[in-house]
Design a protein around this motif. Sequence first.
Motif, short mmCIF file in Angstrom:
data_model
loop_
_atom_site.label_atom_id
_atom_site.label_comp_id
_atom_site.label_asym_id
_atom_site.label_seq_id
_atom_site.Cartn_x
_atom_site.Cartn_y
_atom_site.Cartn_z
N CYS A 147 -5.66 -1.58 1.18
CA CYS A 147 -6.29 -1.56 2.51
C CYS A 147 -7.44 -2.55 2.58
O CYS A 147 -7.60 -3.28 3.56
CB CYS A 147 -6.79 -0.15 2.83
SG CYS A 147 -5.50 1.00 3.35
N ASP A 176 2.13 4.96 9.91
CA ASP A 176 2.78 6.09 10.57
C ASP A 176 2.85 5.85 12.08
O ASP A 176 2.44 6.68 12.89
CB ASP A 176 2.01 7.39 10.28
CG ASP A 176 2.83 8.63 10.62
OD1 ASP A 176 4.05 8.49 10.82
OD2 ASP A 176 2.24 9.72 10.72
N SER A 183 0.81 -1.23 0.00
CA SER A 183 0.00 0.00 0.00
C SER A 183 0.84 1.27 0.00
O SER A 183 0.34 2.34 -0.37
CB SER A 183 -0.94 0.01 1.22
OG SER A 183 -0.20 0.14 2.43
N VAL A 184 2.09 1.19 0.41
CA VAL A 184 2.92 2.40 0.50
C VAL A 184 3.88 2.52 -0.68
O VAL A 184 4.66 3.47 -0.73
CB VAL A 184 3.72 2.42 1.82
CG1 VAL A 184 2.79 2.49 3.00
CG2 VAL A 184 4.62 1.19 1.93
N TRP A 213 -4.75 3.26 -5.17
CA TRP A 213 -3.81 2.16 -4.90
C TRP A 213 -3.85 1.81 -3.41
O TRP A 213 -3.94 0.63 -3.05
CB TRP A 213 -2.41 2.58 -5.34
CG TRP A 213 -1.32 1.60 -4.99
CD1 TRP A 213 -0.63 1.52 -3.81
CD2 TRP A 213 -0.79 0.56 -5.83
NE1 TRP A 213 0.29 0.50 -3.85
CE2 TRP A 213 0.21 -0.10 -5.08
CE3 TRP A 213 -1.06 0.13 -7.14
CZ2 TRP A 213 0.94 -1.17 -5.60
CZ3 TRP A 213 -0.33 -0.93 -7.65
CH2 TRP A 213 0.66 -1.57 -6.88
N TYR A 214 -3.79 2.84 -2.58
CA TYR A 214 -3.79 2.63 -1.12
C TYR A 214 -5.09 1.98 -0.67
O TYR A 214 -5.09 1.04 0.13
CB TYR A 214 -3.58 3.97 -0.42
CG TYR A 214 -3.55 3.87 1.09
CD1 TYR A 214 -2.42 3.41 1.76
CD2 TYR A 214 -4.66 4.22 1.85
CE1 TYR A 214 -2.40 3.32 3.14
CE2 TYR A 214 -4.66 4.13 3.23
CZ TYR A 214 -3.52 3.68 3.87
OH TYR A 214 -3.50 3.57 5.24
N VAL A 265 3.13 2.86 -4.04
CA VAL A 265 2.67 3.89 -4.97
C VAL A 265 1.85 4.93 -4.21
O VAL A 265 0.84 4.58 -3.58
CB VAL A 265 1.81 3.26 -6.09
CG1 VAL A 265 1.29 4.35 -7.04
CG2 VAL A 265 2.60 2.22 -6.86
N PRO A 266 2.24 6.20 -4.24
CA PRO A 266 1.51 7.25 -3.50
C PRO A 266 0.25 7.70 -4.24
O PRO A 266 0.15 8.82 -4.72
CB PRO A 266 2.54 8.38 -3.42
CG PRO A 266 3.37 8.21 -4.64
CD PRO A 266 3.47 6.72 -4.87
N HIS A 267 -0.72 6.80 -4.31
CA HIS A 267 -1.98 7.12 -4.98
C HIS A 267 -3.14 6.62 -4.11
O HIS A 267 -3.08 5.52 -3.55
CB HIS A 267 -2.04 6.46 -6.37
CG HIS A 267 -3.15 6.97 -7.22
ND1 HIS A 267 -4.45 6.54 -7.09
CD2 HIS A 267 -3.16 7.88 -8.23
CE1 HIS A 267 -5.22 7.16 -7.96
NE2 HIS A 267 -4.46 7.98 -8.68
N ARG A 268 -4.20 7.42 -4.02
CA ARG A 268 -5.31 7.10 -3.12
C ARG A 268 -5.98 5.79 -3.48
O ARG A 268 -6.28 4.97 -2.61
CB ARG A 268 -6.33 8.24 -3.14
CG ARG A 268 -7.51 8.04 -2.19
CD ARG A 268 -8.32 9.31 -2.07
NE ARG A 268 -8.86 9.72 -3.36
CZ ARG A 268 -10.06 9.34 -3.82
NH1 ARG A 268 -10.82 8.54 -3.07
NH2 ARG A 268 -10.50 9.76 -4.99
N ARG A 296 5.52 2.23 8.26
CA ARG A 296 5.40 3.36 7.33
C ARG A 296 3.95 3.57 6.90
O ARG A 296 3.48 4.71 6.84
CB ARG A 296 6.28 3.10 6.11
CG ARG A 296 7.77 3.16 6.39
CD ARG A 296 8.58 3.22 5.10
NE ARG A 296 8.33 2.05 4.26
CZ ARG A 296 9.01 0.90 4.35
NH1 ARG A 296 9.95 0.77 5.28
NH2 ARG A 296 8.75 -0.10 3.53
N ALA A 297 3.25 2.48 6.60
CA ALA A 297 1.87 2.61 6.14
C ALA A 297 0.97 3.19 7.23
O ALA A 297 0.02 3.93 6.94
CB ALA A 297 1.34 1.26 5.69
#
Length: 243
Positions: free
Chosen positions: A87, A163, A74-75, A82-83, A77-80, A160-161
Amino acid sequence: IQYWLGMGWHFPEPGSLPPLRTASKRTALKYDTPLAGWYEISKTALMTISGLAFLRLLLALLSFVTGVLCVNMSVIVPHRWWYQFWCLSTRACIYSILFWLGYYWVVIDGKPAHRSETKLLLSNHTALVEVILIYAVAHLPSFVSRVENLSIPLFGGIVRASDAILVDRNDKSSKHKTLDEICKRAVDPSAPQLMIFPEGTLNNQLALFRFNRGAFEAGQPVQPICFKIPYQHFNPCWTGQCV
């Protein structure tokens, strides 16, 4: 606390709760379903000899590894979208873990508050089930973990995912730094929600330990989450005599 002590499958009606009383440490750590009696011994022997117990543990482990991989993905590619896809995949893996461990149906009263309403999710702690269930229901919230856990394969991706807040127990000032970070996130509109278990340890469903004050220091709204796992032959807590 009153709700939790009187709860069956659902929250009880107001006024129908038993009076609260102080529990001793012995009561709080007592394990009330030891391996004894012909039924428990026969069931355990059958599941072990047949291999069903090992098979279910293996399937739960495979689901766990798959879920960890999904969190790590999930982390990347910084795209909503994708995340969100990963998830949802993580949540499916978590429910698969619960299924293989025997939690076929989870009854939930209410729903997690939106992070614009509160940043802090506070729960009682009886087993590891609460951790992964909150992680699924609250859409991968942040958490507090030991810095030593970074040595666990793939755990860095989860940190990381989510935080996550890392605590270094070798650093004497780490406790204060953690408290400062919790207070900071409690008032930060962009911060993720944070799940906290204020007892600081696990209870046996017969009593609650005193809540630590750290989660309340920020003076911000919190959402209490109460877990109760109905059981007859096996208390799934991880404390006291069962450890």
